[in-house]
Design a protein around this motif. Structure first.
Motif, PDB file in Angstrom:
ATOM      1  N   LEU A  84       0.609  -1.219   0.187  1.00  0.00           N
ATOM      2  CA  LEU A  84      -0.033   0.243  -0.118  1.00  0.00           C
ATOM      3  C   LEU A  84       0.792   1.337  -0.235  1.00  0.00           C
ATOM      4  N   SER A  85       2.154   1.409   0.569  1.00  0.00           N
ATOM      5  CA  SER A  85       2.418   2.139   0.704  1.00  0.00           C
ATOM      6  C   SER A  85       4.615   1.780   0.117  1.00  0.00           C
ATOM      7  N   PRO A  86       5.028   1.668  -1.098  1.00  0.00           N
ATOM      8  CA  PRO A  86       5.918   1.320  -1.483  1.00  0.00           C
ATOM      9  C   PRO A  86       7.254   2.038  -0.772  1.00  0.00           C
ATOM     10  N   ASN A 123       8.929   2.757  -7.032  1.00  0.00           N
ATOM     11  CA  ASN A 123       8.622   2.551  -6.013  1.00  0.00           C
ATOM     12  C   ASN A 123       8.301   3.671  -5.094  1.00  0.00           C
ATOM     13  N   ASN A 125       5.934   6.051  -5.447  1.00  0.00           N
ATOM     14  CA  ASN A 125       5.040   6.725  -5.055  1.00  0.00           C
ATOM     15  C   ASN A 125       4.256   4.919  -4.907  1.00  0.00           C
ATOM     16  N   ASP A 126       3.270   5.288  -4.631  1.00  0.00           N
ATOM     17  CA  ASP A 126       2.029   4.088  -4.954  1.00  0.00           C
ATOM     18  C   ASP A 126       1.550   4.863  -5.683  1.00  0.00           C
ATOM     19  N   SER A 127       0.084   3.409  -6.125  1.00  0.00           N
ATOM     20  CA  SER A 127      -0.638   3.714  -7.416  1.00  0.00           C
ATOM     21  C   SER A 127      -1.332   5.179  -7.389  1.00  0.00           C
ATOM     22  N   GLN A 181       1.047  -0.802 -10.151  1.00  0.00           N
ATOM     23  CA  GLN A 181       1.522  -0.931  -8.007  1.00  0.00           C
ATOM     24  C   GLN A 181       0.020  -1.337  -8.447  1.00  0.00           C
TER      25      GLN A 181
END
Length: 250
Positions: A84-86, A123, A125-127, A181
């Protein structure tokens, strides 16, 4: 040599925003602060069971499991938090240190340096974050295209055309990052072994030949499933079959 210390601080601010109307998150944090880890685990899990989830909950749950001496559960929840938070370095740091305490030391296949560099950027940021970047750059692309199509000055048109191309490529790249993501969240392709010791089989049945032994906390990639058996792959490339009861999908 620098001493490595597990970062067991909790997420507070994020939780307050996400769960402003659900005080179970704050109650879980309070239990954790008082070293009542089982009660904290119960609170965090009740949030997840109600359909709410966030990196903050999984991260705090992972910390509570770690403090309780339950390493596989801690790793599982750190991994879910990282999905959820890469971009979160605290989650990644805690996860790496937790893996160092597992019994299986698997040599990873070294990736080409450009692949590692590209992955590290993806990685960041997230989707949702990449999706926002994609929308912003697309809007700028449209503005640049407008200046190019309707501008009167040739110099302005050249600059606008170049900018439009750059931001169009950026839009495509950010959209690709966002899709990747999102796919990781929807299609879970990895699992954590929960059985203390398990024999990996050469075929999807108990009568198969024992290929090698794995222990709890080890991460495996899920290749395919046949009945109640998963074909798995390790980071060193070795493959085999494991019963679904021995693993928990991330």
């Amino acid at each position: 040599m620098r001493t490595k210390i597990l970062t067991l601080t909790l997420f507070f601010g994020i939780g307050i925003v996400l769960f402003a109307q659900d005080n179970r998150f704050e109650q879980g944090n309070e239990y954790y602060s008082q070293s009542e880890y089982e009660k904290a685990i119960e609170m965090y899990q009740s949030i997840l069971q109600s359909g709410l989830e966030s990196a903050a909950v999984y991260y705090n749950l992972g910390n509570a499991f770690y403090k309780s001496g339950k390493l596989p559960e801690a790793i599982l929840n750190y991994e879910r938090a990282l999905l959820l938070s890469p971009q979160d370095n605290d989650i990644r740091y805690n996860l790496e240190l937790a893996y160092e305490q597992t019994a299986d030391k698997i040599d990873k296949i070294e990736l080409f340096f450009l692949t590692k560099w590209f992955t590290s950027i993806r990685n960041l940021n997230d989707s949702d974050g990449w999706a926002i970047y994609s929308i912003v750059t697309f809007i700028i692309f449209l503005i640049g295209a407008g200046f190019y199509l309707f501008g009167k000055n040739s110099g302005t048109k050249k600059v606008a055309f170049s900018a439009a191309i750059i931001f169009l490529l950026s839009t495509i790249t950010f959209y690709g990052f966002s899709s990747y993501q999102k796919d990781k969240l929807v299609n879970r392709t990895h699992a954590i072994i929960f059985t203390p010791t398990v024999n990996i089989k050469s075929s999807p049945d108990q009568s198969g030949t024992n290929l090698f032994v794995l222990h709890q906390g080890t991460k495996v990639e899920l290749i395919s499933k046949l009945g109640e058996w998963w074909n798995i792959r390790l980071e060193d490339g070795n493959e085999g079959w494991i019963h679904e009861s021995d693993i928990e999908i991330i």
